[in-house]
Design a protein around this motif. Structure first.
Motif, PDB file in Angstrom:
ATOM      1  N   TYR A   1       0.637  -1.188  -0.007  1.00 23.24           N
ATOM      2  CA  TYR A   1       0.197   0.032   0.164  1.00 23.24           C
ATOM      3  C   TYR A   1       0.840   1.267  -0.001  1.00 23.24           C
ATOM      4  CZ  TYR A   1      -3.926   3.314   1.509  1.00 23.24           C
ATOM      5  OH  TYR A   1      -4.595   4.265   1.519  1.00 23.24           O
ATOM      6  N   THR A   2       2.079   1.310   0.835  1.00 19.34           N
ATOM      7  CA  THR A   2       2.651   2.548   0.834  1.00 19.34           C
ATOM      8  C   THR A   2       4.147   2.255   0.448  1.00 19.34           C
ATOM      9  OG1 THR A   2       3.080   1.860   3.289  1.00 19.34           O
ATOM     10  CG2 THR A   2       1.347   3.400   2.755  1.00 19.34           C
ATOM     11  N   GLY A   3       4.563   0.945  -0.138  1.00 14.80           N
ATOM     12  CA  GLY A   3       5.713   0.914  -0.911  1.00 14.80           C
ATOM     13  C   GLY A   3       6.991  -0.022  -0.062  1.00 14.80           C
ATOM     14  N   HIS A   4       6.922  -0.264   1.327  1.00 18.52           N
ATOM     15  CA  HIS A   4       7.665  -0.820   1.740  1.00 18.52           C
ATOM     16  C   HIS A   4       7.732  -2.202   1.477  1.00 18.52           C
ATOM     17  CE1 HIS A   4       6.833   2.331   4.654  1.00 18.52           C
ATOM     18  NE2 HIS A   4       8.289   2.493   4.879  1.00 18.52           N
ATOM     19  N   THR A   5       6.684  -2.988   1.164  1.00 23.58           N
ATOM     20  CA  THR A   5       6.443  -4.466   0.934  1.00 23.58           C
ATOM     21  C   THR A   5       7.079  -4.529  -0.504  1.00 23.58           C
ATOM     22  OG1 THR A   5       4.608  -4.467   2.270  1.00 23.58           O
ATOM     23  CG2 THR A   5       5.107  -6.376   0.991  1.00 23.58           C
ATOM     24  N   ARG A   6       6.781  -3.530  -1.469  1.00 19.32           N
ATOM     25  CA  ARG A   6       7.144  -3.510  -2.803  1.00 19.32           C
ATOM     26  C   ARG A   6       8.748  -3.610  -2.815  1.00 19.32           C
ATOM     27  NH1 ARG A   6       4.959   0.677  -4.709  1.00 19.32           N
ATOM     28  NH2 ARG A   6       3.163  -0.482  -5.269  1.00 19.32           N
ATOM     29  N   ALA A   7       9.369  -2.689  -1.948  1.00 21.88           N
ATOM     30  CA  ALA A   7      10.879  -2.702  -2.075  1.00 21.88           C
ATOM     31  C   ALA A   7      11.468  -3.870  -1.685  1.00 21.88           C
ATOM     32  CB  ALA A   7      11.163  -1.448  -1.044  1.00 21.88           C
ATOM     33  N   LEU A   8      10.929  -4.538  -0.652  1.00 21.02           N
ATOM     34  CA  LEU A   8      11.440  -6.044  -0.315  1.00 21.02           C
ATOM     35  C   LEU A   8      11.167  -7.052  -1.402  1.00 21.02           C
ATOM     36  CD1 LEU A   8      12.823  -7.543   2.101  1.00 21.02           C
ATOM     37  CD2 LEU A   8      10.493  -8.046   3.036  1.00 21.02           C
ATOM     38  N   ALA A   9      10.196  -6.975  -1.843  1.00 26.92           N
ATOM     39  CA  ALA A   9       9.444  -8.104  -2.719  1.00 26.92           C
ATOM     40  C   ALA A   9      10.396  -7.926  -3.959  1.00 26.92           C
ATOM     41  CB  ALA A   9       8.282  -7.587  -3.155  1.00 26.92           C
ATOM     42  N   GLN A  10      10.792  -6.610  -4.493  1.00 24.39           N
ATOM     43  CA  GLN A  10      11.717  -6.699  -5.634  1.00 24.39           C
ATOM     44  C   GLN A  10      13.099  -7.186  -5.196  1.00 24.39           C
ATOM     45  OE1 GLN A  10      11.163  -2.384  -6.050  1.00 24.39           O
ATOM     46  NE2 GLN A  10       9.711  -2.702  -7.608  1.00 24.39           N
ATOM     47  N   LYS A  11      13.818  -7.034  -4.016  1.00 29.20           N
ATOM     48  CA  LYS A  11      15.204  -7.382  -3.662  1.00 29.20           C
ATOM     49  C   LYS A  11      14.761  -8.985  -3.589  1.00 29.20           C
ATOM     50  CE  LYS A  11      17.394  -6.033   0.110  1.00 29.20           C
ATOM     51  NZ  LYS A  11      17.689  -5.350   1.606  1.00 29.20           N
ATOM     52  N   LYS A  12      13.953  -9.409  -3.163  1.00 26.73           N
ATOM     53  CA  LYS A  12      13.737 -10.899  -2.972  1.00 26.73           C
ATOM     54  C   LYS A  12      14.012 -11.611  -4.271  1.00 26.73           C
ATOM     55  CE  LYS A  12      13.055 -11.328   1.708  1.00 26.73           C
ATOM     56  NZ  LYS A  12      14.273 -11.798   2.431  1.00 26.73           N
ATOM     57  N   ALA A  13      12.929 -11.087  -5.161  1.00 31.66           N
ATOM     58  CA  ALA A  13      12.922 -11.730  -6.625  1.00 31.66           C
ATOM     59  C   ALA A  13      14.082 -11.545  -7.482  1.00 31.66           C
ATOM     60  CB  ALA A  13      11.925 -10.973  -7.411  1.00 31.66           C
ATOM     61  N   ARG A  14      14.876 -10.528  -7.200  1.00 34.88           N
ATOM     62  CA  ARG A  14      16.300 -10.278  -7.638  1.00 34.88           C
ATOM     63  C   ARG A  14      17.388 -11.487  -7.093  1.00 34.88           C
ATOM     64  NH1 ARG A  14      15.764  -4.581  -7.577  1.00 34.88           N
ATOM     65  NH2 ARG A  14      16.854  -4.645  -5.577  1.00 34.88           N
ATOM     66  N   LYS A  15      17.169 -11.683  -5.906  1.00 38.50           N
ATOM     67  CA  LYS A  15      17.955 -12.542  -5.146  1.00 38.50           C
ATOM     68  C   LYS A  15      17.718 -14.137  -5.820  1.00 38.50           C
ATOM     69  CE  LYS A  15      19.717 -13.746  -0.605  1.00 38.50           C
ATOM     70  NZ  LYS A  15      19.547 -13.329   0.902  1.00 38.50           N
ATOM     71  N   LEU A  16      16.520 -14.354  -5.777  1.00 39.26           N
ATOM     72  CA  LEU A  16      15.972 -15.653  -5.901  1.00 39.26           C
ATOM     73  C   LEU A  16      15.769 -15.993  -7.334  1.00 39.26           C
ATOM     74  CD1 LEU A  16      13.233 -15.948  -3.132  1.00 39.26           C
ATOM     75  CD2 LEU A  16      15.333 -16.991  -3.160  1.00 39.26           C
ATOM     76  N   HIS A  17      16.106 -14.946  -8.464  1.00 38.78           N
ATOM     77  CA  HIS A  17      15.715 -15.175  -9.758  1.00 38.78           C
ATOM     78  C   HIS A  17      14.366 -15.434 -10.020  1.00 38.78           C
ATOM     79  CE1 HIS A  17      20.261 -14.322 -10.402  1.00 38.78           C
ATOM     80  NE2 HIS A  17      20.301 -15.301  -9.761  1.00 38.78           N
ATOM     81  N   ALA A  18      13.440 -14.800  -9.310  1.00 42.02           N
ATOM     82  CA  ALA A  18      12.067 -15.261  -9.172  1.00 42.02           C
ATOM     83  C   ALA A  18      11.226 -14.312 -10.161  1.00 42.02           C
ATOM     84  CB  ALA A  18      11.763 -15.181  -7.775  1.00 42.02           C
ATOM     85  N   ASP A  19      10.139 -14.769 -10.709  1.00 43.44           N
ATOM     86  CA  ASP A  19       9.019 -14.128 -11.212  1.00 43.44           C
ATOM     87  C   ASP A  19       8.616 -13.210 -10.104  1.00 43.44           C
ATOM     88  OD1 ASP A  19       9.635 -15.362 -13.535  1.00 43.44           O
ATOM     89  OD2 ASP A  19       7.872 -16.479 -13.642  1.00 43.44           O
ATOM     90  N   LEU A  20       8.192 -11.677 -10.462  1.00 47.48           N
ATOM     91  CA  LEU A  20       7.600 -10.837  -9.686  1.00 47.48           C
ATOM     92  C   LEU A  20       6.132 -10.549  -9.949  1.00 47.48           C
ATOM     93  CD1 LEU A  20       8.323  -8.991  -7.183  1.00 47.48           C
ATOM     94  CD2 LEU A  20       9.158  -7.331  -8.967  1.00 47.48           C
ATOM     95  N   ILE A  21       5.375 -10.701  -8.970  1.00 50.02           N
ATOM     96  CA  ILE A  21       3.855 -10.454  -9.081  1.00 50.02           C
ATOM     97  C   ILE A  21       3.433  -9.644  -8.243  1.00 50.02           C
ATOM     98  CG2 ILE A  21       1.645 -11.587  -9.533  1.00 50.02           C
ATOM     99  CD1 ILE A  21       3.204 -14.482  -9.988  1.00 50.02           C
TER     100      ILE A  21
END
Ligand code: FMN
Length: 142
Positions: free
Chosen positions: A11-31
């Motif tokens: 809602y306010t961006g914190h979770t998005r920032a963490l999700a982007q980091k995790k996706a990069r690290k795990l080479h994951a698809d980001l949804i």
């Protein structure tokens, strides 16, 4: 297609920032899950908190995509009123069985102990192969 999906609502961006980091690290698809209509603060704090407490789903712009092709699902969601915000319930509802599921519950306090055990139990009932649940204090996200 990666074998891991990182799926999140923010809602306010914190979770998005963490999700982007995790996706990069795990080479994951980001949804990213988005509200069907932009949520006002009042709506988030009143209707959103009420729905969170009752494990109700959100009205999303797009339904949760088919997750059956992934082995690991990483779900990141803010905590509202001590519980995962409503879009997490859309994901839990749509989870295919036998997935390895890791939840990151992002909150100001870093404490979602009022919903942690219930969320783990719901995920096990969905037939997840494994369940991990981790609290994240939003101020620690860079
Ligand atoms: C409606 C609402 C309810 C919240 N309830 C809680 C809460 O019960 N406990 C807590 O620690 N933080 C609570 N917060 C703070 C958020 O969990 C925190 O700011 C989180 O980082 C937000 O993630 P986001 O920036 O990805 O939306 C609440 C925020 C909102 C908008």
């Amino acid at each position: 297609m990666s074998e891991t999906a990182v799926i999140f609502y923010s809602y306010t961006g914190h979770t998005r920032a963490l999700a982007q980091k995790k996706a990069r690290k795990l080479h994951a698809d980001l949804i990213e899950l988005k509200d069907a209509k932009p949520r006002s603060k009042v709506n988030a704090f009143v209707a959103g908190s009420f729905a969170s407490l009752r494990n109700q789903k959100a009205a999303l712009a797009q339904p949760v995509p088919d997750l059956s092709g992934y082995q690991k699902i990483v779900l990141l969601c803010p905590i509202w009123a001590g519980h995962l915000a409503p879009p997490a319930n859309n994901v839990i509802d749509a989870l295919p069985p036998r997935k390895d599921v890791q939840v990151f519950a992002v909150s100001m306090s870093g404490d979602s102990s009022s919903s942690r055990q219930k969320t783990i139990a719901r995920l096990k009932e969905k037939g997840c192969a494994s369940v991990q649940y981790q609290d994240v204090r939003s101020s620690t996200i860079q």
